[in-house]
Scaffold this motif. Structure first.
Motif, PDB file in Angstrom:
ATOM      1  N   TYR A   1       0.831  -1.209   0.000  1.00 56.56           N
ATOM      2  CA  TYR A   1       0.000   0.000   0.000  1.00 56.56           C
ATOM      3  C   TYR A   1       0.862   1.253   0.000  1.00 56.56           C
ATOM      4  O   TYR A   1       1.985   1.262   0.486  1.00 56.56           O
ATOM      5  CB  TYR A   1      -0.936   0.014   1.219  1.00 56.56           C
TER       6      TYR A   1
ATOM      7  N   GLY B   1      -9.636   3.215  -3.296  1.00 55.18           N
ATOM      8  CA  GLY B   1      -9.793   1.824  -3.733  1.00 55.18           C
ATOM      9  C   GLY B   1      -9.721   1.727  -5.243  1.00 55.18           C
ATOM     10  O   GLY B   1     -10.516   2.340  -5.960  1.00 55.18           O
TER      11      GLY B   1
ATOM     12  N   THR C   1      -9.429  -4.614   4.048  1.00 53.83           N
ATOM     13  CA  THR C   1      -9.113  -3.187   4.131  1.00 53.83           C
ATOM     14  C   THR C   1      -9.296  -2.676   5.551  1.00 53.83           C
ATOM     15  O   THR C   1      -8.487  -1.872   6.039  1.00 53.83           O
ATOM     16  CB  THR C   1      -9.982  -2.381   3.149  1.00 53.83           C
TER      17      THR C   1
END
Length: 268
Positions: A13, A25, A76
């Protein structure tokens, strides 16, 4: 760019900037770089976090036993826990919106605002589901995305009038052409089947907070047409915006417009 171990796999990430958190996203078949124009602008005022989908960018392979988009939402949230982030704003494009809506329904107290871009949370219409599954079968059989399939897949993401020689178009095509066999087999294709075989959460959209939700769609989006965006916005009862001169990857085709809309929503 850091990694977090989620469900036994390294999730890659981006984490850039300081301030209130904005999670971006990404679309299927794109890595974090698809958000470059938004990262550049938003990270001046916000902490921007962009998780990469399994098998995309530098993320690891699809975790064992993963079977639905609810898993992506849960993963997430696990990343947010890993980073000690309680509340955040969430902007999801395409599959990012599909799991983003599920995350907002599962943990409404943690999502301060939700933007659903070029996405649809109903089931995939049967003709397109069968069509995409046939493409996955061909990719699986060949172990690559050959030229004839690139000619089919790449244009799906852009407005009809885009110059196929443009850097944006050619760069995306080159990325898909070089995806390794193992990544396609172990992650990209099975993730695609999860995305396009998803269940219907349209009946739950009324549970979202309309005042904190925005639906946006490229006015020339082919795979997720504006009619789907309007349907979702009406079910939520929220604002609905068409992004001019943009196809499916609307944030890259009209970044100035998208940045202006996002900044306006986040400041409110």
């Amino acid at each position: 760019m850091p990694f977090a171990m989620i469900d036994g796999q390294p999730l890659h990430y981006l984490d850039q900037g300081q301030g209130p958190v904005v999670v971006l996203g990404s679309s299927y078949l794109w890595d974090h770089s698809m958000w470059a124009p938004q990262i550049d602008v938003l990270s001046k005022h916000y902490r921007v976090i962009v998780p990469e989908l399994w098998g995309h960018g530098q993320s690891g392979r699809l975790p064992e036993g993963m079977s639905s988009l609810d898993d992506l939402a849960r993963q997430t949230l696990a990343l947010m826990d890993h980073l000690n982030i309680d509340c955040f704003n969430l902007v999801g494009l395409s599959v990012g919106g599909m799991w983003g809506a599920r995350l907002a329904l599962a943990a409404p107290e943690r999502v301060q605002s939700l933007v659903l871009m070029d996405t649809y949370v109903g089931v995939e219409p049967e003709p397109t589901r069968l069509y995409y599954f046939s493409l996955f079968d061909k990719i699986e059989a060949s172990g690559s995305i050959p030229e004839p399939l690139l000619d089919i897949i790449v244009p799906i993401f852009f407005r009809p009038g885009i110059d196929p020689q443009s850097a944006l178009y050619q760069q995306f095509r080159a990325t898909l052409a070089t995806l390794p066999r193992e990544r396609l087999r172990d992650s990209v294709v099975p993730l695609g089947r999860i995305i396009f075989g998803r269940d219907d959460i349209l009946p739950r959209l009324h549970e979202l907070d309309a005042k904190r939700t925005l639906v946006m769609c490229g006015d020339q989006d082919k795979p997720r047409p504006p009619s789907e965006a309007l349907e979702m916005a009406e079910l939520i009862g929220c604002s609905h915006v068409l992004i001019p001169e943009a196809g499916h990857i609307s944030n890259l085709e009209n970044p100035e417009f998208v940045n202006r809309m996002l900044l306006g929503l986040l400041r409110r």
